[in-house]
Design a protein around this motif. Sequence first.
Motif, mmCIF file in Angstrom:
data_model
loop_
_atom_site.group_PDB
_atom_site.id
_atom_site.type_symbol
_atom_site.label_atom_id
_atom_site.label_comp_id
_atom_site.label_asym_id
_atom_site.label_seq_id
_atom_site.Cartn_x
_atom_site.Cartn_y
_atom_site.Cartn_z
ATOM 1 N N THR F 205 45.483 26.894 37.305
ATOM 2 C CA THR F 205 46.114 25.630 36.927
ATOM 3 C C THR F 205 45.520 24.501 37.766
ATOM 4 O O THR F 205 44.578 24.735 38.538
ATOM 5 C CB THR F 205 47.655 25.717 37.114
ATOM 6 N N LYS F 206 46.078 23.291 37.596
ATOM 7 C CA LYS F 206 45.599 22.122 38.345
ATOM 8 C C LYS F 206 46.767 21.267 38.826
ATOM 9 O O LYS F 206 47.774 21.166 38.135
ATOM 10 C CB LYS F 206 44.753 21.217 37.425
ATOM 11 N N SER F 207 46.578 20.608 39.929
ATOM 12 C CA SER F 207 47.552 19.624 40.399
ATOM 13 C C SER F 207 47.604 18.443 39.440
ATOM 14 O O SER F 207 46.602 18.101 38.820
ATOM 15 C CB SER F 207 47.146 19.122 41.783
ATOM 16 N N ARG F 208 48.789 17.801 39.317
ATOM 17 C CA ARG F 208 48.902 16.577 38.519
ATOM 18 C C ARG F 208 48.544 15.337 39.348
ATOM 19 O O ARG F 208 48.651 14.217 38.850
ATOM 20 C CB ARG F 208 50.349 16.415 38.017
ATOM 21 N N SER F 209 48.161 15.499 40.595
ATOM 22 C CA SER F 209 47.826 14.339 41.427
ATOM 23 C C SER F 209 46.485 13.730 41.003
ATOM 24 O O SER F 209 45.521 14.440 40.736
ATOM 25 C CB SER F 209 47.725 14.774 42.885
ATOM 26 N N THR F 220 43.580 25.474 41.327
ATOM 27 C CA THR F 220 44.521 26.442 41.890
ATOM 28 C C THR F 220 44.433 27.715 41.066
ATOM 29 O O THR F 220 44.477 27.650 39.834
ATOM 30 C CB THR F 220 45.965 25.908 41.822
ATOM 31 N N VAL F 238 43.858 27.628 46.631
ATOM 32 C CA VAL F 238 44.436 26.334 46.273
ATOM 33 C C VAL F 238 43.679 25.237 47.006
ATOM 34 O O VAL F 238 43.834 25.073 48.214
ATOM 35 C CB VAL F 238 45.944 26.309 46.647
ATOM 36 N N ASP F 240 43.794 22.042 45.839
ATOM 37 C CA ASP F 240 44.386 20.775 45.413
ATOM 38 C C ASP F 240 45.786 20.571 45.976
ATOM 39 O O ASP F 240 46.630 19.914 45.366
ATOM 40 C CB ASP F 240 44.394 20.668 43.877
ATOM 41 N N CYS F 241 46.024 21.140 47.170
ATOM 42 C CA CYS F 241 47.329 20.943 47.812
ATOM 43 C C CYS F 241 47.248 19.794 48.810
ATOM 44 O O CYS F 241 46.168 19.387 49.222
ATOM 45 C CB CYS F 241 47.773 22.218 48.511
ATOM 46 N N LEU F 242 48.408 19.275 49.183
ATOM 47 C CA LEU F 242 48.515 18.198 50.171
ATOM 48 C C LEU F 242 49.422 18.685 51.277
ATOM 49 O O LEU F 242 50.638 18.492 51.257
ATOM 50 C CB LEU F 242 49.056 16.932 49.490
#
Lengths: 341, 341, 341, 341, 341, 341
Positions: F205-209, F220, F238, F240-242
């Motif tokens: 999947t992907k982050s929406r950010s 991810t 992952v 694309d995490c913050l």
Amino acid sequence: MKKYNVGIVGYGWVATAHIPAINGTSLGQVTAICSSRKLDSTELSARHGGRITAYNDFDELLANPDIHVVSVCSYPYDHAKQVVAAAKAGKHLIIEKPLCLSLADLRAMQKAAQAAKVKTCVCFECRFSSQFLATKSVIDAGLLGKLHYGEVDYYHGIGPWYGQFRWNTRKDAGGSSLLTAGCHALDALLLCMGNEVVEVTSYDTKSRSKVFAPYQYTTTSVTILKFKDGSIGKCAAVVDCLQPYYFHTHLVGSEGSLLDNKFHSMKLHTNKHAWSALAMKLLDSGDVSDHPYQSQFEAFFQALDTGKDMPLTSLAEAARSHEVIFAADRSAETGRAIKCG
Amino acid sequence: MKKYNVGIVGYGWVATAHIPAINGTSLGQVTAICSSRKLDSTELSARHGGRITAYNDFDELLANPDIHVVSVCSYPYDHAKQVVAAAKAGKHLIIEKPLCLSLADLRAMQKAAQAAKVKTCVCFECRFSSQFLATKSVIDAGLLGKLHYGEVDYYHGIGPWYGQFRWNTRKDAGGSSLLTAGCHALDALLLCMGNEVVEVTSYDTKSRSKVFAPYQYTTTSVTILKFKDGSIGKCAAVVDCLQPYYFHTHLVGSEGSLLDNKFHSMKLHTNKHAWSALAMKLLDSGDVSDHPYQSQFEAFFQALDTGKDMPLTSLAEAARSHEVIFAADRSAETGRAIKCG
Amino acid sequence: MKKYNVGIVGYGWVATAHIPAINGTSLGQVTAICSSRKLDSTELSARHGGRITAYNDFDELLANPDIHVVSVCSYPYDHAKQVVAAAKAGKHLIIEKPLCLSLADLRAMQKAAQAAKVKTCVCFECRFSSQFLATKSVIDAGLLGKLHYGEVDYYHGIGPWYGQFRWNTRKDAGGSSLLTAGCHALDALLLCMGNEVVEVTSYDTKSRSKVFAPYQYTTTSVTILKFKDGSIGKCAAVVDCLQPYYFHTHLVGSEGSLLDNKFHSMKLHTNKHAWSALAMKLLDSGDVSDHPYQSQFEAFFQALDTGKDMPLTSLAEAARSHEVIFAADRSAETGRAIKCG
Amino acid sequence: MKKYNVGIVGYGWVATAHIPAINGTSLGQVTAICSSRKLDSTELSARHGGRITAYNDFDELLANPDIHVVSVCSYPYDHAKQVVAAAKAGKHLIIEKPLCLSLADLRAMQKAAQAAKVKTCVCFECRFSSQFLATKSVIDAGLLGKLHYGEVDYYHGIGPWYGQFRWNTRKDAGGSSLLTAGCHALDALLLCMGNEVVEVTSYDTKSRSKVFAPYQYTTTSVTILKFKDGSIGKCAAVVDCLQPYYFHTHLVGSEGSLLDNKFHSMKLHTNKHAWSALAMKLLDSGDVSDHPYQSQFEAFFQALDTGKDMPLTSLAEAARSHEVIFAADRSAETGRAIKCG
Amino acid sequence: MKKYNVGIVGYGWVATAHIPAINGTSLGQVTAICSSRKLDSTELSARHGGRITAYNDFDELLANPDIHVVSVCSYPYDHAKQVVAAAKAGKHLIIEKPLCLSLADLRAMQKAAQAAKVKTCVCFECRFSSQFLATKSVIDAGLLGKLHYGEVDYYHGIGPWYGQFRWNTRKDAGGSSLLTAGCHALDALLLCMGNEVVEVTSYDTKSRSKVFAPYQYTTTSVTILKFKDGSIGKCAAVVDCLQPYYFHTHLVGSEGSLLDNKFHSMKLHTNKHAWSALAMKLLDSGDVSDHPYQSQFEAFFQALDTGKDMPLTSLAEAARSHEVIFAADRSAETGRAIKCG
Amino acid sequence: MKKYNVGIVGYGWVATAHIPAINGTSLGQVTAICSSRKLDSTELSARHGGRITAYNDFDELLANPDIHVVSVCSYPYDHAKQVVAAAKAGKHLIIEKPLCLSLADLRAMQKAAQAAKVKTCVCFECRFSSQFLATKSVIDAGLLGKLHYGEVDYYHGIGPWYGQFRWNTRKDAGGSSLLTAGCHALDALLLCMGNEVVEVTSYDTKSRSKVFAPYQYTTTSVTILKFKDGSIGKCAAVVDCLQPYYFHTHLVGSEGSLLDNKFHSMKLHTNKHAWSALAMKLLDSGDVSDHPYQSQFEAFFQALDTGKDMPLTSLAEAARSHEVIFAADRSAETGRAIKCG
């Protein structure tokens, strides 16, 4: 009904710790208590549970064939004659520490127990504590390699705020700081080093605080030990300090060291400049509530049940620790090194 | 130009620690270095700053009247003759620890310094460390009362990864674990206990690890001490351990105890069942970078400038620590207690 | 039987805290309770132990010559008349805080107690807490030097979840945030600063949260104080916050500072860039179970027994704190500085 | 070449902090330095990088059309006339705190800047610190609700060990403890409370320590504030303490509180009896190296580039903080509350 | 008398947890217990308080019109038929997890409850725990943005030391590691992700330890999930580990992440390289004493009282979690992905 | 001169990490750098030390017989042809991860290296990190027993702030989140589980950010694995995490578990309800400065010198990890389980 009936002799603070611990095992229960004071059977039964018969005369208790084990909770100076009598009566024995105040008494107890072929369990229950079960496992797993130096020390200020203080200050009751309380530390040191002591030297002194003035003996001592395999050790016994209770352990071996609940082992390739930490309950108080009486008594009843000797804390094992303590106290007194073994 | 010119003898690792520390003071500067190797003055000046003259012959350096202080950074077995020569030449003296390897050499140095009326500063710089300045202040503020028991120990595995190891393993260079490294701990113990030693007993041993096999002497010792006022002490010196560096301190007095950076004092009405904590930099490494050379040298130059003796680490003071170390090593060797003083 | 019989007036939550604390002392015991509700003597005796007689009429209780001490646990607005009556009846007095809601009532109580020569103990029990016994000891040991600035604050959200809230929100019962709860903090500030207040200025406000809307008075105030010797202080009293209970203390002196259980003292030569820490139980809850009632009452009975005035929390001492509180509240109300003393 | 050339006036410690911060931005660079001392352009360029021209006469610097921005790093008493001159010369302005020592000077600066339509950035860089960016975000996210009480305090012992001490002790240079250093705390309090001050009262005093004797003004003050919306605040400014640097923040609102890097919010349903913790760099030192100059200057150059006013720290915004400080100092001096706004 | 009478069916360990939790609510009380063992009403009433009637026949209990709610605490394989019967009898329902062992049983229960229009509460009480109330609040406050990845895992070694082990090892009682215990973790994952599951894949295995040999099913599984909105998740269910209990949560969104009690949110401008921490009680044990039964039951009785459906843990909601569990177990069994919904 | 000359191909960020690490070994040194940009030999030599020749044409570099080893630091899509060419030229090979983007390229590289009999070292340097050296030692010492479940995950937000982001967002450069960065975690999982993978399933999947919008592939993924011996594993990747960088490890075995730097082992009899802790440096950043390149390269040169294969990170070993990664990515793409091996 569980299998082993226990009669307690000496109904003081330590007895009140033994009773629930014995009753908490799967095989044993307290059925008799003997004290120089007049006690009431009904009241004792109500207080401690089960059916307890009060005795005023120890010989009467010993004459009861339904009692299989005697737990000796009296003053240290009464231990020897009670142990000898109980052994003659064929009772197995739980004996509080310190065992006695002289080598002669120690030998008498050992002889009586051997002659009667009764099983024995001495209350060096720290060997069954979370701290020393883990410490011993770390040693046995080889994580420290071969130990060549070890320290186990006992720092616990025993002043008027502590129940034992009332009688423990007398020379003929407490004996020495090493015997009365430090014995747990010295016994743990011998457990860890796993080797025969060949010589000890001990120095002693006292605090200048008025709080500890009632003591009839020196209340701080430091003892150094030589073991047969060349390794050495040290045990400080300090009952006149004013600080948190501290059962200090530092073991140094060929693959790493252990300091209280911390350790480093070359075998695990961890960072040598920081300690790894073991999750364990540290011995952090002089109260029996922190001590693993019940595990020890469970092990004793299991040993009785299978006809084996008590592991870790039999009279034979505990006698070795006492011999070293007596030697250390003699060294402090005479001002010279004392050979052991 | 600052007031005191310093000539270094022995250009090894310790010299490279002395030089910036001396140059960092307000009154002193290094202007000469003498080594058995051929060194280049220009290169030395570039590396260390200032103007440094290279010497190959120590007598030539001593002959230079512009040099006021000699800092002895050579191997321990060279100290005595260099100190005597420098004192005769009227130079004040900074001397690395250990001072020497025998009582005879110690006496020779003392005699020479007294005769020449030169000032002396021995590198027991731990006395100027954050840890022991604070520890001493706590004692002096009376927070621990009168001390009756003290331990200061040195645990530092000095193996092939440590520069010193190359020469330090030799009996005629390192001497003993107590002399070569543990001397800092024993010296700190004497500082804290503030009393004259009357007797010592020492036991020693070695790690079974191959890592430490090159040592020509026992690398672990434990020494117990009796002081004139009846108090007692203990010092373990362990250079063959595999664990984090640990300079362990435990002091027990009539009003409280101190354990490393923790303490309890009855005078502050804090909770006796937990330690209060002192904000201090613990001695946590064997590297000089952690040691307070500069503070010590600043104090020495200030003492020179006001015509006073060096506080805390004069030759007279340091000699007392060395006497105790020599006695301890003799005890370990002979297997009996040794009287001091 | 112990020596001092105590009659309680007002049987609410605070009474249930006083009773075991009084019974826990060596010299006092509760033998009477007076309430506007009908109580049953047998039930009270069963619940609290000992023999307790229930009274419905305070005069009857006062008429009982076997009662030596009256503990006033009623609503603050009832204190004055009960204290005056009890003093006239020759009873010694324990009085809950706040003493009263006006200076007139305060003076009436003081006058009655002085006239009757009865001893008094006001429940500023924080002065007997671990935190302030230690804090005061640090000050008295000179570790902070001479204080010139001090803050002690009280942050405790007293909302519907807290028993007191039911009646405490009324202006004629709670009075002000400083009086109803912050009084402990202001009293502790005066204890630490040890000096006479000459002027105060106070600003007040209220939370916008609906939770605290029932309060009839401002529930946050901040007060600044000038002392006779030129030092200054500050006390915030916040009963409308939503956060952990916090009894904040910050003292600044000529040798160091103390912040809650942390401190720095130049006298100990510790690291100025980090706090040292004192082992103490912080006041961390508004519940009496955290407060040292028993130590305070023990001190009161000992004072009675030796004919001395109550140390630290006599009516005279507590009156000074209340005078400052009344002045602060007047400042907030009038919008100008108020002189004291 | 970057877009904005900056000329520095006043070449002391603060200038050496501005230069790398300005050069570290994407749009600005230092190209001129003016000092009363003779400086060498080549040496300055070598030390700081880039091409820097040294000036001895500020008017000459202002006459250079290639300089777009002047950064005023001189003593506070020189700020006003330099700012006015620079504004007249059409230079944009960076101005160190405190802006000036009197309201008259403040108004003169504001007037000149407005007349010349130049952009301004005052060094209240704490508004750009990690701590206050996060604190402000927590407030803006509504986690604390509406604030009704706030404290921000400044504890930093500025003694002889601190560079600024040399000139800062003079009344005409430092002004007051609130102005010289506490201004950061008061400015941060206004940022957090986000409301207009209507009245202040301030009390002041001095440490009894000799260390701080050289100060010509009181070095501790505590100020309480009333805001237009009824909320209140407090700011202590203590430059004569002996303790770790502490920038204390405590904010109380209708949904929770924030204490330094800890907070509780009813909105997150966390445990009210313990603090949640925010990962942030606390302001823990007085050194500029901990302060976010570069972020602030970057924001200023971006504002210049887009023709906007400086956010958070424009002269207009900073003037409001100074007005409150001047009012507070007048309150301490006159002994009465001062109206603001 | 409170409003809702509850009859318990199945008197094992879980019943003894339900009873005080139900009695602790403001509206409910236990008045009946039904067990296959013969129980005595008087003894039950004495043990649990209130008046409890013992039943041996569940139909008799259902026939009692004074019972409004039935709490199903029997073995999982008995749930379905009891729930159906109780619903038919018009009783509202509390049902322990797992609801049942097959989709058929699940549908039967749902159908019966809908037909009878009774209210239902399933014991997924973790949704009412401190940990997940706070976690959900953090999500709802937008601090994590939109979640795209989530893990919630269950690590809890259920061996012979744990009561449940006796029957839970049977395939027809425990079902699977995910169903018997991991269901709490999977249910919490669905709560957090707030989206419909469209597909799952699960792999399973067993520990090689003898301790867990009695289990008739695989005791470790890991399941990955696809949600309708494209986000994904993962749930490990491990009941054969030897380690501390660990309810692991890691949520990843477009504004930050949450890891157990730690989080980072871009919205708060905190330091991204360190975690902020939320004050919360972590689920750290498998014992019900750590679980918030009482809050859940209070919410259920409030829902009954206002005629609303149970929030968060109604049968409809819990059925969705069970459908996913059944799908995951089928995936592990068949070795292929299973579509849901 | 040291024994092995190394030529670097690709002069980006990773090259600047390789160079000092290679030069820091005892046997290797960088003597050539080849880049598509024009580089200057003198400047390169000055920057990196030693004598470095700049090449623009890789074939020229390969033609130089004095270069023994080629280190491939170019973009992943260039690896295959360069590795094949270098192998043909008889150069030993250091290859950065990921090795390549397709199985075909992988096979080509393996074939070329085997044919040329050159030695290979792939930069899975985490195997030489403090964390995994210790983790592996704990497993090998048997403290966890036989592992049946393991997770190793990679959480590292790679956004515009991170150098790699520039090119790494392209599908033909980064490949997938598992390949570009998560490969370290998957490789470490295989190291720990020590067993052959037989099947994988992966969801992505992907982050929406917006921050991560530039990525041309899903950022991810979560992958589950079946091993030949029946044990199972899981790896989340992952990018694309913050949140803080987190290299999560959880291993479950028949004698205990390991969670990052924490563990429990039944063999040590420690407290099962708390974690013991291992002193280790955790992998806590994506920067090479935290990665043990030098240890790895030292091991490679030692292997070359003794004619052995590279331990732990040879091409053969690394190829196995890549095969699993390619399978996982295919699973995510195709939506079905993929068999391996």
